[in-house]
Design a protein around this motif. Structure first.
Motif, PDB file in Angstrom:
ATOM      1  N   THR A   3       0.831  -1.199   0.000  1.00  0.00           N
ATOM      2  CA  THR A   3       0.000   0.000   0.000  1.00  0.00           C
ATOM      3  C   THR A   3       0.869   1.253   0.000  1.00  0.00           C
ATOM      4  O   THR A   3       1.812   1.367   0.797  1.00  0.00           O
ATOM      5  N   ASN A   4       0.565   2.175  -0.901  1.00  0.00           N
ATOM      6  CA  ASN A   4       1.285   3.448  -0.979  1.00  0.00           C
ATOM      7  C   ASN A   4       0.340   4.611  -0.718  1.00  0.00           C
ATOM      8  O   ASN A   4      -0.878   4.503  -0.905  1.00  0.00           O
ATOM      9  N   HIS A   5       0.939   5.710  -0.270  1.00  0.00           N
ATOM     10  CA  HIS A   5       0.191   6.964  -0.142  1.00  0.00           C
ATOM     11  C   HIS A   5       0.439   7.752  -1.430  1.00  0.00           C
ATOM     12  O   HIS A   5       1.579   8.160  -1.701  1.00  0.00           O
ATOM     13  N   ILE A   6      -0.604   7.924  -2.225  1.00  0.00           N
ATOM     14  CA  ILE A   6      -0.473   8.460  -3.581  1.00  0.00           C
ATOM     15  C   ILE A   6      -1.228   9.772  -3.701  1.00  0.00           C
ATOM     16  O   ILE A   6      -2.372   9.897  -3.251  1.00  0.00           O
ATOM     17  N   ALA A   7      -0.607  10.746  -4.368  1.00  0.00           N
ATOM     18  CA  ALA A   7      -1.258  12.015  -4.692  1.00  0.00           C
ATOM     19  C   ALA A   7      -1.583  12.038  -6.178  1.00  0.00           C
ATOM     20  O   ALA A   7      -0.783  11.614  -7.008  1.00  0.00           O
ATOM     21  N   LEU A  17     -10.964   8.998 -12.214  1.00  0.00           N
ATOM     22  CA  LEU A  17     -11.031   7.574 -12.544  1.00  0.00           C
ATOM     23  C   LEU A  17      -9.768   6.839 -12.095  1.00  0.00           C
ATOM     24  O   LEU A  17      -9.838   5.729 -11.551  1.00  0.00           O
ATOM     25  N   LEU A  18      -8.610   7.441 -12.292  1.00  0.00           N
ATOM     26  CA  LEU A  18      -7.375   6.828 -11.808  1.00  0.00           C
ATOM     27  C   LEU A  18      -7.430   6.637 -10.294  1.00  0.00           C
ATOM     28  O   LEU A  18      -6.972   5.610  -9.769  1.00  0.00           O
ATOM     29  N   ALA A  19      -7.999   7.592  -9.594  1.00  0.00           N
ATOM     30  CA  ALA A  19      -8.124   7.483  -8.142  1.00  0.00           C
ATOM     31  C   ALA A  19      -8.952   6.252  -7.748  1.00  0.00           C
ATOM     32  O   ALA A  19      -8.611   5.541  -6.794  1.00  0.00           O
ATOM     33  N   ILE A  20     -10.030   5.988  -8.481  1.00  0.00           N
ATOM     34  CA  ILE A  20     -10.856   4.808  -8.198  1.00  0.00           C
ATOM     35  C   ILE A  20     -10.045   3.538  -8.411  1.00  0.00           C
ATOM     36  O   ILE A  20     -10.080   2.606  -7.586  1.00  0.00           O
ATOM     37  N   TYR A  21      -9.290   3.477  -9.498  1.00  0.00           N
ATOM     38  CA  TYR A  21      -8.463   2.302  -9.773  1.00  0.00           C
ATOM     39  C   TYR A  21      -7.428   2.075  -8.668  1.00  0.00           C
ATOM     40  O   TYR A  21      -7.213   0.936  -8.222  1.00  0.00           O
ATOM     41  N   LEU A  22      -6.788   3.130  -8.233  1.00  0.00           N
ATOM     42  CA  LEU A  22      -5.756   2.981  -7.213  1.00  0.00           C
ATOM     43  C   LEU A  22      -6.348   2.581  -5.868  1.00  0.00           C
ATOM     44  O   LEU A  22      -5.747   1.805  -5.109  1.00  0.00           O
ATOM     45  N   ARG A  23      -7.531   3.085  -5.564  1.00  0.00           N
ATOM     46  CA  ARG A  23      -8.198   2.686  -4.319  1.00  0.00           C
ATOM     47  C   ARG A  23      -8.558   1.202  -4.365  1.00  0.00           C
ATOM     48  O   ARG A  23      -8.463   0.500  -3.352  1.00  0.00           O
ATOM     49  N   LYS A  24      -8.962   0.716  -5.546  1.00  0.00           N
ATOM     50  CA  LYS A  24      -9.294  -0.706  -5.668  1.00  0.00           C
ATOM     51  C   LYS A  24      -8.076  -1.592  -5.407  1.00  0.00           C
ATOM     52  O   LYS A  24      -8.212  -2.764  -5.075  1.00  0.00           O
ATOM     53  N   LYS A  25      -6.894  -1.038  -5.560  1.00  0.00           N
ATOM     54  CA  LYS A  25      -5.660  -1.769  -5.249  1.00  0.00           C
ATOM     55  C   LYS A  25      -5.163  -1.434  -3.845  1.00  0.00           C
ATOM     56  O   LYS A  25      -4.004  -1.703  -3.494  1.00  0.00           O
ATOM     57  N   GLN A 150       2.138  24.860   2.093  1.00  0.00           N
ATOM     58  CA  GLN A 150       2.001  23.647   2.886  1.00  0.00           C
ATOM     59  C   GLN A 150       2.714  22.513   2.146  1.00  0.00           C
ATOM     60  O   GLN A 150       2.512  22.312   0.958  1.00  0.00           O
ATOM     61  N   GLU A 151       3.540  21.755   2.861  1.00  0.00           N
ATOM     62  CA  GLU A 151       4.254  20.633   2.254  1.00  0.00           C
ATOM     63  C   GLU A 151       3.526  19.325   2.520  1.00  0.00           C
ATOM     64  O   GLU A 151       3.062  19.074   3.639  1.00  0.00           O
ATOM     65  N   TYR A 152       3.421  18.500   1.474  1.00  0.00           N
ATOM     66  CA  TYR A 152       2.852  17.161   1.614  1.00  0.00           C
ATOM     67  C   TYR A 152       3.846  16.163   1.010  1.00  0.00           C
ATOM     68  O   TYR A 152       4.362  16.376  -0.093  1.00  0.00           O
ATOM     69  N   ALA A 153       4.083  15.059   1.723  1.00  0.00           N
ATOM     70  CA  ALA A 153       4.985  14.018   1.236  1.00  0.00           C
ATOM     71  C   ALA A 153       4.184  12.769   0.875  1.00  0.00           C
ATOM     72  O   ALA A 153       3.285  12.355   1.618  1.00  0.00           O
ATOM     73  N   PHE A 154       4.518  12.189  -0.285  1.00  0.00           N
ATOM     74  CA  PHE A 154       3.824  10.996  -0.764  1.00  0.00           C
ATOM     75  C   PHE A 154       4.837   9.966  -1.231  1.00  0.00           C
ATOM     76  O   PHE A 154       6.037  10.247  -1.344  1.00  0.00           O
ATOM     77  N   ASP A 155       4.341   8.780  -1.515  1.00  0.00           N
ATOM     78  CA  ASP A 155       5.184   7.756  -2.128  1.00  0.00           C
ATOM     79  C   ASP A 155       5.244   7.924  -3.641  1.00  0.00           C
ATOM     80  O   ASP A 155       6.285   7.701  -4.260  1.00  0.00           O
ATOM     81  N   VAL A 156       4.110   8.311  -4.248  1.00  0.00           N
ATOM     82  CA  VAL A 156       3.999   8.451  -5.697  1.00  0.00           C
ATOM     83  C   VAL A 156       3.077   9.621  -5.998  1.00  0.00           C
ATOM     84  O   VAL A 156       2.111   9.872  -5.262  1.00  0.00           O
ATOM     85  N   ILE A 157       3.371  10.335  -7.086  1.00  0.00           N
ATOM     86  CA  ILE A 157       2.522  11.437  -7.551  1.00  0.00           C
ATOM     87  C   ILE A 157       2.142  11.174  -9.003  1.00  0.00           C
ATOM     88  O   ILE A 157       2.997  10.839  -9.837  1.00  0.00           O
TER      89      ILE A 157
END
Length: 456
Positions: A3-7, A17-25, A150-157
């Motif tokens: 599981t990754n934290h994705i922006a 739509l990409l957000a829905i796909y990534l949530r399904k994973k 504001q800074e936000y850190a993610f695994d993938v953007i």
């Protein structure tokens, strides 16, 4: 894949739509958008209705939301061509069961955001992304470019923020990043045909209506509530251009000359023309589409195209289905392997649909009213119906199959060369459906294999 934290930057159709796909994973997904929530604001008057075709439906169906979206769509199985002083005539797109689907961009975007929220996606609207730290996968947001961030850190953007992407802009500053953009001489303006008093459509609702006038044209696509979203495409400058249509009197005179049959259908023409902006049309190409295992571009941010094949949304959605396949195929190898395979697979096809879309502008604006073009299409359809194993029309390859765009472009060029030869035959207008013509065409295509991926 863990599981990754994705922006995702951009809450448009591709981003949601990409957000829905990534949530399904099972990834944690946060979507940022500089604009307010589209569900809470009026539409902008800057839209062209969408034409969903099989590539788009495939991606929606795969994630289980196709049927929900079909309730928002109207099938269009043909073009309706409107010429002055002549009855409208129809050009069917394909076989009896083949249609493209008209959907309001705003209506669809609202639905997609709601579906994404229901899947667990977090949306942060009215939050402007000003900078991206590519190696660290960090984004910086704030009210203004010069104010506090504001800074936000993610695994993938993922950059899904359109043709003028802020994410891509940061990638462009890296070494060996190729980028080009080309604006079409023509722009567009949104107009409208309201529903009749009884709520019905004033024109055939299952057609994409076109008023071809050479260097400019008007189109109209149906909406569920009985209206049509119309779009005027024409040059920005010169004779018969937007710069010549400033006053109400100039617009009225122009309309009476070129689109007289629509005057009674468009009671708000002058108001719409004044209030809705004139927008530009751009083709944007770039490469690479990713940075290490941290950032990737999807949809228009990677490959913006002009809208004349109705494939912009469909191509963006196909990006997502390809990414989904590659996330499974390269599970355990990491995001860099996924991204490298993704951009290698999609770049040639993005370039191909960009070229096809540009060419289709000429077909829609002028050739649809050309008798030679109509005869050419009639010959192609007759031959395709008679010998389907030897000839699949280009439009079918692009719109009603999942075959790669690059293959469709190559096949279309081969077929165009054959048709150029056929159209030079003596008396072709009288012998077009003869066995002699069929034999010539068969001799040209007999050794060429047909590869078409059907809609599944």
């Amino acid at each position: 894949m863990q599981t990754n934290h994705i922006a995702i930057i951009g809450s448009g159709l591709v981003g949601s739509l990409l957000a829905i796909y990534l949530r399904k994973k099972n990834h944690q997904v946060t979507v940022f958008d500089r604009r307010p929530d589209i569900r809470k604001v009026a539409f902008s008057g800057r839209s062209i209705n969408l034409a969903m075709s099989v590539r788009g439906w495939k991606t929606l169906d795969r994630i289980g939301i196709g049927d929900a979206i079909r309730t928002l769509a109207i099938p269009m199985d043909k073009r309706a061509i409107h010429l002055n002083d002549q009855p409208a005539y129809f050009q069917y797109y394909g076989k009896e069961d083949e249609a493209i689907y008209s959907i309001s961009r705003g209506v669809l975007n609202r639905k997609m955001i709601t579906l994404a929220e229901e899947a667990g996606v977090v949306f942060r609207f009215d939050e402007k992304v000003w900078d991206v730290d590519l190696p660290e996968a960090k984004i910086y947001t704030g009210e203004t470019e010069k104010g506090a961030w504001q800074e936000y850190a993610f695994d993938v953007i993922f950059g899904c923020d359109g043709a003028f992407s802020r994410v891509r802009h940061k990638m462009q500053r890296r070494s060996r990043f190729n980028y080009s953009q080309e604006f079409l001489d023509a722009g567009y303006k949104e107009l409208s045909i309201p529903a009749a008093a009884d709520g019905t459509h004033q024109l055939d609702k299952n057609s994409l209506h076109i008023w071809p006038r050479g260097k400019f044209m008007l189109i109209a696509l149906p909406n569920l509530e009985g209206s049509f979203t119309c779009t005027l495409f024409m040059p920005h400058e010169g004779e018969q251009s937007f710069e010549q249509l400033i006053t109400d009197q100039e617009v009225s005179a122009f309309w009476k000359r070129y689109f007289p049959d629509t005057l009674s259908l468009m009671p708000t023409l002058l108001e719409d023309f004044r209030n809705n902006p004139t927008s530009s049309l751009v083709t944007m190409k770039c490469f690479p589409w990713s940075y290490w295992d941290k950032v990737a571009l999807v949809g228009d941010s990677a490959h913006a195209i002009v809208p004349f094949y109705g494939q912009g949304m469909n191509a963006g959605f196909e990006d997502i289905s390809v990414l989904d396949d590659l996330m499974d195929a390269h599970e355990g190898e990491g995001w860099q392997a996924i991204f490298e395979a993704y951009e290698k697979a999609r770049k040639p096809n993005a370039d191909a649909i960009a070229e096809l879309s540009y060419r289709n502008f000429m077909e829609m604006s002028s050739k649809t009213a050309d008798p030679n073009f109509l005869l050419r299409k009639k010959i192609e359809k007759h031959f395709s119906d008679t010998y389907p194993e030897h000839w699949v029309p280009l439009y079918t390859r692009v719109t009603f199959s999942n075959s790669p765009y690059a293959e469709a472009l190559a096949a279309g060029e081969r077929q165009a060369a054959i048709m150029d030869e056929i159209m030079q035959l003596e008396n072709i207008d009288t012998i077009w459906d003869s066995e002699a013509v069929a034999k010539i065409m068969l001799s040209r295509v007999a050794n060429i294999p047909i590869k078409v991926a059907p809609y599944k």
